[in-house]
Each structure stands twice: as C-alpha cells, then as structure tokens.
Design an enzyme around this catalytic site. Sequence first.
Site, mmCIF file in Angstrom:
data_model
loop_
_atom_site.group_PDB
_atom_site.id
_atom_site.type_symbol
_atom_site.label_atom_id
_atom_site.label_comp_id
_atom_site.label_asym_id
_atom_site.label_seq_id
_atom_site.Cartn_x
_atom_site.Cartn_y
_atom_site.Cartn_z
ATOM 1 C CG HIS A 359 -8.687 19.942 10.934
ATOM 2 N ND1 HIS A 359 -9.467 19.685 10.084
ATOM 3 C CD2 HIS A 359 -8.075 21.221 11.552
ATOM 4 C CE1 HIS A 359 -9.209 20.676 9.485
ATOM 5 N NE2 HIS A 359 -8.997 21.582 10.211
ATOM 6 C CE LYS A 547 -12.226 5.220 8.270
ATOM 7 N NZ LYS A 547 -12.260 6.314 8.347
ATOM 8 N NE ARG A 548 -1.439 7.719 9.108
ATOM 9 C CZ ARG A 548 -0.112 8.378 9.484
ATOM 10 N NH1 ARG A 548 -0.084 9.756 8.897
ATOM 11 N NH2 ARG A 548 0.286 8.576 10.817
ATOM 12 C CE LYS A 553 -8.299 7.715 11.572
ATOM 13 N NZ LYS A 553 -9.164 8.880 11.330
ATOM 14 C CB THR A 655 -12.979 13.623 4.205
ATOM 15 O OG1 THR A 655 -11.174 13.375 4.670
ATOM 16 C CG2 THR A 655 -12.676 14.929 4.908
ATOM 17 C CE LYS A 659 -10.905 12.265 0.340
ATOM 18 N NZ LYS A 659 -10.503 12.052 0.959
#
Length: 816
Positions: A359, A547-548, A553, A655, A659
């Site tokens: 991952h 998100k984290r 990110k 992911t 969504k």
Amino acid sequence: MQKYAVYDKEEIKKSIVSKLQRHNGCSLAEATEKQIYNAVADTVRDQIMNKLVATRQAVKQQKGKQLYYLSVEFLMGRSLHSNILNLCETAEYKQAFDELGLNLQDILHEEPEPGLGNGGLGRLAACFMDSLATEDLPAMGCTIRYEYGLFRQRIIDGQQVELPDTWLDNGNAWEVPKPEESFEIRFGGRLEEDWSSGDLHVKLVDYTPVIAMPYDMPVVGYDTDTVDVLRMWSARSPREIDLKRFGEGQYQKALEVRGLAEVLCKVLYPEDDHWAGKSLRLNQHYFFTSATVQYIIAAYKRDFGPDLHGLPDKAVIHINDTHPGLAIPELMRILMDEEGFSWEDAESVVSHMVAYTNHTIMQEALERWPEDMMRAQLPRIYQILQEMNRRLCEKLWKAYPGEWNRIAGMAILAYGQVHMANLCVAYTFSTNGVSQLHGDILKRSTFADYYGVMPEKFSAITNGITHRRWLMLANPGLTSLVCEAIGDGWVKEPERLKELLKYKDDAAFQENFAQVKADNKRRLSQWLILSQSDGFDPSFMVDTQAKRLHEYKRQLLNALHLLVLYNRIADDPNFTMPPRCVIFGAKASPGYRRAKQIIHFINAVGRLIAAHPRANKMLKVIFLENYCVSAAEVLIPATELSEQISTATKEASGTGNMKFMMNGALTIGTLDGANVEMDEAVGRENIYIFGARAHEVEAIYQGGLYQASDVFERNQEVRKAMTQMIDGTLAEPGTFNELYHSLLFGEHGGMADPYLVLKDFGSYTMAQERVNADYLNPQKWLSMAIANTACSGYFSSDRTIAEYNEKIWRLDPIEW
Ligand code: 26Q
C-alpha cells in the site's frame, strides 16, 4: 433470494419492546436512547445469527476454499445501519420505528464507532469484507481487538489535541466471544536443541505465554444469506500459569506475564506514515498473526483431517501490507516443529498459500525491524527467517551473480534489519499494487529487482469502495433519485450507474440532483453546528479535503492557496469569486510535528479570513474535528469539489477520491494513484487535473532539476503568502518558521520543498480558476457532477473483489 430470518415490522416492534422489558426491565416510554439502541441492535443481531449459522453449515457442506484476510486495521464504522441495509430491511425498520414513535437517525447515533484503523488501509479492509460477503465468498477477516481505537481529535486554539477513544465502554453489541477457540502465543524465551527422539527438535523454553481469545463480529452480505466474520483477537493472561506461579511463590514472574497480556491489545498505533521500531508493535503483529495461523490449521484439521499437505487447496491467506507478514515464518514454524514437515514441504505449502498487497512506496513507511529485537522477542521465528534468507540469497546469487549490493537490497536480513517487504515479495505467490500507476511503480522502481526474477507474481488491482455504505447508506437522497431515473439494477451491478449518463443534461434531473446536494449541504451544516458550533451558508460551494494529514497529501498546498485568495480579496476591493466553504478533515499522528504545524497553519488562515469583512463573504474555512467514518458519511454527500492533490507517485491509490466521485463531487487532482483511472473513466472534460506528472516528479527526484527558490522569486503572490507565514500576520512570529524553511530550504540536508508544493502551485491556482468559472454555470457544473456519479461504478469494491478472486484467491461462491 434470502431464505433465512426476514422479519416484518410487527416482529421487529415486538422484539424491541420485549428486549427492553427483559434486559432493562422497562417499557419503551421509560427507556433511554442507549437502551433502545441496544434493543434494536439485539433484534438485528438475532436476524444475523440465523444466517451466520446457515453460512457456516453451507461452507462446511460445500468444502470449499476459505479466505483469511489479515490486517492490523479494520476501520469498520458503525454497523447498525449497514446491517439493516444489507438485510434489505430498511423499509420494515423505518415503519416499525415510525409506529413506535422512534427516530432512526437518533438511535443510529447511539452506536459508538469502532475506529480500529488509521485511514485508507483499514477502511479498504472494511469495504472488502462488505463485498466479500455480498459476493458470497467464504472469508474471515482477522485482526486485533484494540481496547482503544484511533485517538479522538479536538482542535483547541487551532491545534490538535488527542483524547482516548473508549469505544468499548458500553460493550459492543455485535461481537460474540469465542473462548473455546483460544490459542496460546509464546513470546521471548530461549531455544534448546532436543535430540531425545533421535531427530533434532528445536524447543522454546522460558517463554512468556499469552492467550489469544477471539471475538467474532458478523459481516452481512447485501441481499443474500451469506454472513462472513471479522475475527478480533484479544489477549488474556493464562490463568493456570498464574495459579501455578503463585503457588510456587513466583509472584513477580506471574505479574510480568500478566503485564504483557494487559498491554498487548490496549491501543492501535496512530502512525500510518512512519515506521518506528516499537517492540510492543512487533508483539501485536505476531500475536494476531500467530493466533490466526493456529486457527487456520485447527479449522483445516477439523474439516479435512490431519494431513496438512492439501492446505493450499482449502485456505488462502491474504496479508494487507506487510504487517501480518510474520504469518509466513509462523506457518513454516508450525508445519516443521509441530507437524513434522521437512523444510522443502513446508516452504512449498507456505509459498502457495500467502498473497500480499503493498500500500505504499514511501521508504519511511516500509516495515523493518531490528534483527536484535526480532531475535530477542521471537527467537524461533528469527531462526527461521535466517534460513529463509540464506536460501533466498543463494537463489538470487544465481540470477544476479556477483551483485552483492543488489542482493542485499532484496534480502530479508541485511544491515542489521529484517526487511518485511522483501520477505513478503519473496515468499508469497502474489504481490499486488492498489492502482495501475502504483502497480507500475512497484515493478519499475520499488521492487524492480524482484520483478526481474519473478515477473509472474506481480499484478495491480485497483482499489474500490462499497457503494452500499458510501452511496446507499450515506446518501439516501441521491440513491432514490438514481433509482427513479434508471431503476435499481446498479445496486447489484454498480457499473450500470453508467445509465445515468443519458440524464446528465436533462433539466429536470439536474434540478433534482441539485436539490439533493443542497439538502445534503444543509444536513452537513446542521451537523457541524451541533458537533462543533460552526456551520456554513449552504449557498457556498463545499470544497473538501478529508484524509490523514501528511506532507505528501499536500494540505499545505490547499491552505497556501487560501492565503493567496485572501490576499487577492484584501488587496482588491473589486475582487469577487463564487463563495466557498473549504473544509478540512484530518488527523495527524501525535508525533508528526510537521503535520501538526500544518493543522495549526490551516486554522490560522481560517481565522484570518473569518476576521476580514469582505473575505468572509466569499471564503470560509472549517476544520472538521475528529474526521472518522461517521463524519465522512455526512461530509462526502455534501461535497461539491473534492481535493485529491498529492504529489504524483506518492498516493498509492486513494479511496476517498472514489467516495466523493460517487457522490457527485468534481475532483481537482493530480495524476496520482487511482485519480489516473478516475480521469480515464469520467473523461478530462469532467475533472480538474493539474500539476507535475509521475515521470516528471521522478525526474526531479533523480536530477534535482527543480529549485523551490525560483518559484519564490518569480511568483509574487507566493512570496507574499510565504512571508505572511513568518511575519506575524497569522500568529506569533516564528510559529510557522519550520514550515517556511522546509518549503524554501529543505531540512536534514534534503531538498527544498520535497513534496513540490511550490512547483505545482501555479497550475493548482489555474485549475481552481477553471473550477470557479464552471461553478458559475450551474448547467455545466451539474452535468459534470452527474457524469462523475455515472462513471463511478467501476470503483465499487465488488469489482475489486471479483478481480482479486479471479486472479488470486480462486474461491467458489457459497451456493444457496
Ligand atoms: C508501518 C510500520 C510498521 C507497522 C505499521 C506501519 C504502517 C501502518 C499503517 C504503515 C502504513 C499504514 C497505512 C497505510 C495506508 O493507509 N495506506 C493507504 O492505503 C490505501 C488503501 O490501499 C491507499 O488507497 C492509500 O493511497 C494508501 O496511502
């Protein structure tokens, strides 16, 4: 269709009332919401248990292969609603509730959320369980029953504060303890050679025993009788040993044994970004892995007899990243030490039985353990790893003669460390990436040397999400609208959402679609007012990054852009833009300084904007506290613009991106992870792509062709915003010095701006301007939004699971 336990509304009502009477000694009118929740959950649970028993019998009878999906995290979210949905009893329960004068939403909110995961990896495991059961595949999820899940987050004075997550305080309505299926796990100790039988046997002595006791949580398939199980292992100290030691006066030793058992399953580690060699974490991994492997062998013997050579035909183990990778040496150990297998036979069974999904390619997240720690805590496992390593290197030597460095990079043991990813690639039959791009990167870079010798092992299966939770449950308004337009075929075959495409320019459909979005925005704002006393004007566009918190990110890119927008507004009285509410939801690992600074920075920018009379008419920043599955269920359906802006190559798949897309948000994103495939699915005209591509990023990392200071010098807006970071505009001067320095100069001798925030800033800004222009044209915007929902079916985890089964597991569906 379903044969077992369909309740009508009368049965439901009767059951709820009678449970309240029997368990709480009260009438419905007297009962608290919590008591009612328990009575309802118990009623649903009765329905499920009937199916669970039927499933177990069917599996036994059909003698098929079982999947064991091992993951150190399962981020399941609340169960009551999704269980009712998957039982196809939503309408019956709604009616029963109406007639009893109960409010379904209120009761659903009584359920504590099990936060047994950090983020993507754990939530993926949960979506997989939902799809496995729905596809009638016999599977057991296996994990740790943490007493405390991921911390709860509060924001105080703009900064993150962590609180313990006490999800088990009022019990867990869904779990069934199975004390009779407990196993002993052995830690530490010494090895002794035992020749008493004539052959060499290795014996572990003076070890610390811990008992692993399972709790099973049912996972209900949608509109089918299949119920799979999530098995959560919990640690207890072995009582007999306690008693014996107390009898012998060894109180101290007895208490030590108790100590390990007590701490082992206490808490989920909150780092998903960074590997730290915590010895308790290694123990956690071995604990649940060993318990699972022992159970797999016991179950095989129970169903198929004592000869274990046929094991790979009846059981497949999937490891969700390397964390359960000790399943490999543990299975070797049991087959050799307890079942009399030769090394070769044991290796053949193991390497046909275990499959692995990677991952992350982030070097700092790859799992490595100090050899000394492994040797001290798991001496026999360490010894087996040494032999596996010796044989592996011998083989690699033949493929790459003389190339010591290359072989050291592929070895299980090298430079004093146990390299878990190498163990997993070498000794499993399948290594998977989680998106096409990620799979390519694994082949050409992370595991390139392995790809050279065993190319057949590698595959890429793009992640997915369960459309049952993320569309049907979270967004009932959109679900009804879709069903009115194209019927409900898409529920079973999500790719049929495509049929919506013909409505994307239909005025009436667009209007209804806009109405649903507006309702969801109002619902979100009300929810925010209740939970953190801060709502927003529902006429604002909702722009979300949830998100984290990670540097890769790039929440910082988003926040820096907000500061630039603020300056445009503040500096130009005539500047206008369509009003936006920008929502951030993000937890930072408690020890990740830089991530916590970014949270602080976001909140400081938000405060600055809120205080400006013209800026706050066009911009609002909300930091949503404690982002978790339940929050996502309210947030995602209300979102119009989804921020998926990681540095290309860094986000293995993502992911959340799927969504938001499914719920009709447009994506602003880089060509990273599964965004690449979303772009292909929906078409470039329906997505906002910006920023450096993967190959450009790779070239920058290799060649150092990029100078952050060039952007700083050339782009005046960036320069101004960055200067405001440190000059006291946002907070005490100095508060964000480290952020500033990392962007401009780098740290620890590394490059400046390692995540290319400044590099991509210009193209991000331009993409945001395209977003604004399109938002001013509602017809265009709605058409694009509808296209996103329509093209999202491919990203259902039902497709992902079907692919895993076809390429890797080869399970037969349970026949009903
Ligand atoms: C590291 C060292 C030792 C023990 C544990 C860990 C550890 C724990 C959790 C390392 C990584 C994680 C979590 C990783 C994760 O969530 N990765 C995400 O997985 C998603 C599902 O495949 C992807 O969509 C995301 O792109 C990826 O970041």
